[in-house]
Design a protein around this motif. Sequence first.
Motif, short mmCIF file in Angstrom:
data_model
loop_
_atom_site.label_atom_id
_atom_site.label_comp_id
_atom_site.label_asym_id
_atom_site.label_seq_id
_atom_site.Cartn_x
_atom_site.Cartn_y
_atom_site.Cartn_z
N ASN A 65 57.48 -6.51 -1.16
CA ASN A 65 57.40 -6.64 -2.61
C ASN A 65 58.13 -5.52 -3.35
OD1 ASN A 65 55.75 -4.40 -2.34
ND2 ASN A 65 53.85 -5.46 -2.95
N GLY A 66 58.74 -4.61 -2.61
CA GLY A 66 59.52 -3.55 -3.22
C GLY A 66 58.72 -2.44 -3.87
N GLN A 67 57.41 -2.42 -3.68
CA GLN A 67 56.57 -1.43 -4.34
C GLN A 67 56.44 -0.12 -3.55
OE1 GLN A 67 55.24 -1.83 -7.56
NE2 GLN A 67 56.75 -3.47 -7.36
N GLU A 68 56.53 -0.21 -2.22
CA GLU A 68 56.34 0.98 -1.40
C GLU A 68 57.48 1.10 -0.39
OE1 GLU A 68 52.00 2.63 -0.73
OE2 GLU A 68 52.23 0.66 0.18
N ILE A 69 57.64 2.32 0.12
CA ILE A 69 58.60 2.62 1.17
C ILE A 69 57.86 3.34 2.28
CG2 ILE A 69 60.69 3.88 1.81
CD1 ILE A 69 61.48 3.64 -1.21
N ALA A 70 57.84 2.75 3.47
CA ALA A 70 57.27 3.42 4.63
C ALA A 70 58.33 4.30 5.27
CB ALA A 70 56.75 2.40 5.64
N PHE A 71 57.91 5.44 5.83
CA PHE A 71 58.89 6.34 6.45
C PHE A 71 58.20 7.18 7.51
CE2 PHE A 71 57.02 8.50 2.84
CZ PHE A 71 56.87 9.83 3.21
N VAL A 72 59.02 7.90 8.29
CA VAL A 72 58.53 8.73 9.39
C VAL A 72 58.62 10.19 8.98
CG1 VAL A 72 58.90 9.39 11.80
CG2 VAL A 72 59.29 7.02 11.09
N THR A 73 57.57 10.95 9.26
CA THR A 73 57.53 12.36 8.88
C THR A 73 56.50 13.09 9.73
OG1 THR A 73 57.34 13.87 6.97
CG2 THR A 73 55.79 12.03 7.08
N ASN A 74 56.27 14.34 9.42
CA ASN A 74 55.20 15.13 10.04
C ASN A 74 54.59 16.00 8.96
OD1 ASN A 74 53.49 16.79 11.46
ND2 ASN A 74 55.05 17.63 12.83
N ARG A 75 53.51 15.54 8.39
CA ARG A 75 52.85 16.28 7.32
C ARG A 75 51.59 16.98 7.82
NH1 ARG A 75 54.83 14.17 2.44
NH2 ARG A 75 57.01 13.64 2.80
N THR A 76 51.43 17.12 9.14
CA THR A 76 50.25 17.80 9.66
C THR A 76 50.28 19.27 9.26
OG1 THR A 76 51.33 18.37 11.76
CG2 THR A 76 50.18 16.25 11.65
N ASP A 77 49.12 19.89 9.19
CA ASP A 77 49.05 21.30 8.80
C ASP A 77 49.78 22.20 9.79
OD1 ASP A 77 47.55 20.60 6.59
OD2 ASP A 77 45.62 21.00 7.57
N ASP A 78 49.81 21.78 11.05
CA ASP A 78 50.41 22.61 12.10
C ASP A 78 51.82 22.13 12.46
OD1 ASP A 78 50.17 24.83 13.74
OD2 ASP A 78 49.52 23.65 15.47
N ARG A 79 52.54 21.57 11.48
CA ARG A 79 53.83 20.92 11.78
C ARG A 79 54.90 21.87 12.29
NH1 ARG A 79 52.59 20.31 6.48
NH2 ARG A 79 53.76 21.44 4.88
N GLU A 80 54.78 23.16 12.01
CA GLU A 80 55.77 24.10 12.54
C GLU A 80 55.60 24.32 14.04
OE1 GLU A 80 58.48 25.82 11.34
OE2 GLU A 80 58.30 24.35 9.73
N MET A 81 54.44 23.99 14.57
CA MET A 81 54.15 24.28 15.98
C MET A 81 53.96 23.03 16.84
SD MET A 81 54.30 27.55 16.06
CE MET A 81 53.61 27.91 17.68
N ASN A 82 53.89 21.85 16.24
CA ASN A 82 53.69 20.65 17.05
C ASN A 82 54.89 19.71 16.93
OD1 ASN A 82 53.44 18.97 14.73
ND2 ASN A 82 51.22 19.29 14.63
N THR A 83 54.84 18.63 17.66
CA THR A 83 55.93 17.64 17.64
C THR A 83 55.42 16.29 17.16
OG1 THR A 83 55.52 17.14 19.98
CG2 THR A 83 57.21 18.78 19.49
N ALA A 84 54.42 16.30 16.29
CA ALA A 84 53.84 15.05 15.79
C ALA A 84 54.87 14.25 14.99
CB ALA A 84 52.62 15.34 14.94
#
Length: 469
Positions: free
Chosen positions: A142-161
């Motif tokens: 419906n053009g309302q949202e865009i799904a995407f890939v990211t890493n917003r975890t608090d420990d993102r500098e140290m993990n590979t999520a």
Amino acid sequence: RRLTHADAKDGTPRWSPDGKHIAFLSNRSEKPQLWLLRVDGGEAWQVSTLSDGIGGFAWSPDGQSFVAVSKTTDLPSEDADKKDDAEKSDVKHIKKIRYKADGEGFLDFKPRHLWLVPAFGGDPHRLTDADIDDTDPIWSPNGQEIAFVTNRTDDREMNTASELWAIHAHGKEERCIIGGDSSSFGSPSWSPDGSQLAFVGNWHATAGGALDNDLWVVGAAGGDPAPLTETHDRSIGDSAMSDVYASSATRPLWSPDGASIYVLISRNGSTHIYSVAAGGGTPKQLTSGDRRVSGFSLSSDGGQIAYVSGAATNPGDLFVADSDGKNERQLTDLNSDFLGGVTLSTPEEFWVKSPDGADIHGWIMKPVGFEPGRKYPMILQIHGGPHGMYANAMMHEFQLMAARGYVVVYTNPRGSSGYGEDFTTYTHMAWGEKDMPDVMAAVDWAIAQGYVDENRLGVTGGSYGGYMT
């Protein structure tokens, strides 16, 4: 029919929703930018001018805009001089624990953001502004949202999520669809009615690609995802290697009725298209043969599949088949002039027992002009990864060696993808130790064929193959 003629690299073509335009990336203005071309003729024109170029994009469902991936930031003008001075310096000021990446070298600490780019005039604007990469965007139907890939975890500098998030297409409201420190997911794909997302991955981010990636579905609002292929002992995706065709970034594709999902699966040296029931079940193989099927797409009515297919002695051509894999037709013969002017060595498949009894898959290439009774020098090739797969796909480097008078041997020792999860994880914490007997078993087998000079043996490989060498 050739569509572009510029002295540049034009790629990543995408049809507009109404079929009247093709958008593509081109480096005509140095860094890759979005360009548009009318299907009925005329010159292409540049759509985007983002300073750091564009790395990926997707049309909006209404065909009026794109979501694009770019490192571009909207720096205030008073910082421009500081930025120019910093770019002139060769000093690297490391301020983050993650400072290098394979294929990039030293990072520039400019994360990839999502941008909204008008297709037919207007100013682009940045959608996301996280301190880490946002990639692989796809619009909801419906053009309302865009799904995407990211890493917003608090420990993102140290993990590979690797998490799946969604953002409102015309605002800044973001939400997590599925994520967490252990998540390793990507390739989101909305169902035709927008009620679900299919995606690929697993809950073991620290495994580094050793564990199988499954196909999953989850409600568009999030919640508990359902695995569709966890009983199928092969990973979802194309893990084949070739130096004439890069791996394709094909995400799962839904049938128009939402009943099936199409994916690529690599198995025993070949990659093929499979269909999986949206409710789960055993994947059904649609294409066959000793080859590598890569990028593919469905017709709008779901009745046909178009795909690229290559083999050990052909870089690849375009094919079309019915959605059940039947009635295959080859549409192109792009490399006929090249192939008609060279002599190739056809790889011969073999299986050999490792000392502990495991079956190891490999190929041997005789030198061009091979003469029975002569002995030839041999080069052993070892692939990178290690979680990748030599395949029934063309390797120009191997052909060049065979043309220069070498026997070439290449194998998929344990640690490789495409032979089951136990096979891939066998070398955990034992790189270069548990896989070396597999490789050497192939060398011994090749010498036993009687035409290899065992006093002239070479070994080489790229990335992990270099480590093994």
